[in-house]
Scaffold this motif. Structure first.
Motif, short mmCIF file in Angstrom:
data_model
loop_
_atom_site.label_atom_id
_atom_site.label_comp_id
_atom_site.label_asym_id
_atom_site.label_seq_id
_atom_site.Cartn_x
_atom_site.Cartn_y
_atom_site.Cartn_z
N TRP A 1 22.85 23.74 26.63
CA TRP A 1 23.39 22.50 27.19
C TRP A 1 24.79 22.25 26.66
CZ3 TRP A 1 20.83 22.62 22.66
CH2 TRP A 1 19.43 22.77 22.69
N ASP B 1 26.24 19.78 25.20
CA ASP B 1 26.00 18.49 24.56
C ASP B 1 27.25 17.84 23.99
OD1 ASP B 1 25.32 20.90 22.95
OD2 ASP B 1 25.37 19.50 21.28
N LYS C 1 28.90 15.51 30.90
CA LYS C 1 27.78 16.32 31.41
C LYS C 1 27.01 16.94 30.25
CE LYS C 1 30.48 17.52 35.54
NZ LYS C 1 31.08 18.64 36.31
N LYS C 2 26.42 16.12 29.41
CA LYS C 2 25.82 16.58 28.17
C LYS C 2 24.61 17.49 28.37
CE LYS C 2 27.43 12.70 25.35
NZ LYS C 2 28.35 13.55 24.58
N ASN C 3 23.95 17.40 29.51
CA ASN C 3 22.77 18.22 29.75
C ASN C 3 23.04 19.37 30.71
OD1 ASN C 3 20.94 16.72 28.08
ND2 ASN C 3 20.95 15.12 29.65
N ALA C 4 24.29 19.53 31.11
CA ALA C 4 24.64 20.58 32.06
C ALA C 4 24.69 21.95 31.37
CB ALA C 4 25.99 20.28 32.70
N PRO C 5 24.43 23.01 32.10
CA PRO C 5 24.61 24.35 31.53
C PRO C 5 26.10 24.65 31.38
CG PRO C 5 24.08 24.50 33.86
CD PRO C 5 23.96 23.05 33.50
N GLN D 1 23.31 15.29 18.96
CA GLN D 1 21.88 15.26 19.29
C GLN D 1 21.09 14.41 18.29
OE1 GLN D 1 21.43 19.62 19.33
NE2 GLN D 1 21.17 19.51 21.55
N HIS E 1 31.23 23.85 23.41
CA HIS E 1 29.97 23.27 23.86
C HIS E 1 30.18 22.25 24.98
CE1 HIS E 1 27.73 24.40 19.87
NE2 HIS E 1 28.15 25.44 20.56
N THR F 1 31.38 21.94 29.41
CA THR F 1 31.41 22.69 30.68
C THR F 1 32.78 23.30 30.94
OG1 THR F 1 31.91 20.65 31.88
CG2 THR F 1 29.59 21.29 31.72
#
Length: 338
Positions: A128, A130, A135-139, A190, A310, A312
């Motif tokens: 993710w 993070d 877009k913290k949960n995006a790949p 997190q 970390h 996108t």
């Protein structure tokens, strides 16, 4: 990835040290440096293509088809150049309770050579983004964080394998690609997630932790190691990281001084930086004095990593052939100094 800074390093954050004096006029007492030995030309276009190929598989997250396919590709590349390849499958539990099916990849150039140098990188991507503000949960693609280090290793393997025996370096080289490096708990991004490994071990660098306890090849020894991590971004800066200084100073000085002689001081800064948790922690514990070459912000006490870390935005847009060239040519040249 690797967000623990040592307290001792924080106390003296980013201590600037001076480069050796370079006099414009030589005197009779001034030693003349011998020319660098001839080394193969590192092809930045090829390294860029190797980066793009990995990214094209998609995020290389363990337990996914993209991860499996990319690993198979890396094994095939090394074998295609005639290197001796071993795979080290393992399972590891992550901080969030996920059981990973992972593998380290070891490719040996001149496996018969008694003297050896290790080139390390990690080939997985974080699940993710993070640290991304939106877009913290995006790949994420992991173009610099993962793919670039592997790409530099691949290009070094390719050009070394192409050398006739008369132009081979005096050392064997082991390209060791770690898996499951980047599925760690980040206490900064997190806080809402429980680290199930807290008190039981480090949640980062699972592949290098496994390798250090189960060496492949068995009883492995090397004179020194070099870890490539985030070595492809435009304008990257590499300082002399604390653990690298303390555990592998001779190799570190050789790398930085060679970079200066090749004209890459814009990338390799004669500046000290704090220690961080990265794969070199465990390779050093395994008895391999290892230097970590890693991109960071050299003069920002509030932020160690670049904004793409970390996030996108760690995609092919950040990758620069000039950075790949600086790292790859420098370390290739260093192999020929032995």
């Amino acid at each position: 990835m690797k967000l623990r800074l040592s307290l001792a390093a924080l106390a003296g954050l980013f201590l600037l040290t001076a480069c050796p004096d370079k006099k414009n006029v030589e005197t009779a007492d001034t030693p003349v440096e011998a020319p660098l030995p001839k080394a193969p030309v590192f092809n930045a276009d090829s390294a860029y293509a190797f980066t793009a190929k990995q990214v094209a598989f998609g995020p290389r997250v363990p337990n996914t088809k993209a991860h499996q396919a990319c690993g198979d590709y890396l094994v095939a590349r090394f074998k295609g150049w005639g290197l001796k390849v071993k795979e080290q499958p393992f399972q590891a539990m992550t901080f969030d309770g996920t059981m990973l099916r992972a593998r380290n990849i070891i490719a040996q150039y001149q496996p018969q050579a008694a003297r050896r140098v290790a080139i390390f990188a990690h080939w997985d991507t974080r699940p993710w983004a993070d640290a991304d503000p939106n877009k913290k949960n995006a790949p994420l693609d992991g173009a610099s964080d993962g793919a670039s280090g592997v790409a530099v290793a691949l290009e070094m393997a390719r050009i070394l394998a192409a050398q006739p025996d008369s132009l081979a370096p005096a050392v064997g080289v082991d390209f060791i690609l770690f898996d499951a490096e980047d599925w760690g708990h980040d206490s900064g991004t997190q806080q809402n997630l429980k680290n199930q490994l807290e008190g039981a071990g480090d949640s980062w660098c699972l592949g290098s932790q496994y390798w250090a306890k189960n060496l492949v090849p068995a009883g492995y020894k090397a004179e020194y190691g070099v870890l490539f991590d985030m070595v492809g971004a435009r304008g990257a800066k590499f300082s002399r990281e604390e653990l690298s200084r303390n555990s592998a100073r001779q190799a570190l000085d050789k790398i930085w001084n060679t970079a200066a002689r090749l004209g890459y001081t814009d990338y390799f800064l004669f500046q000290d930086s704090p220690g961080i948790t990265d794969d070199h922690v465990y390779t050093n514990q395994a008895g391999i004095p290892t230097v970590d070459i890693i991109d960071h912000l050299p003069n920002n006490p509030n932020q160690y990593f670049p904004n793409y870390h970390h996030a996108t935005t760690d995609n092919m847009d950040v990758i620069d052939r000039k950075t790949l060239k600086a790292v790859g040519q420098t370390v290739t040249q260093v192999l020929y100094l032995n």
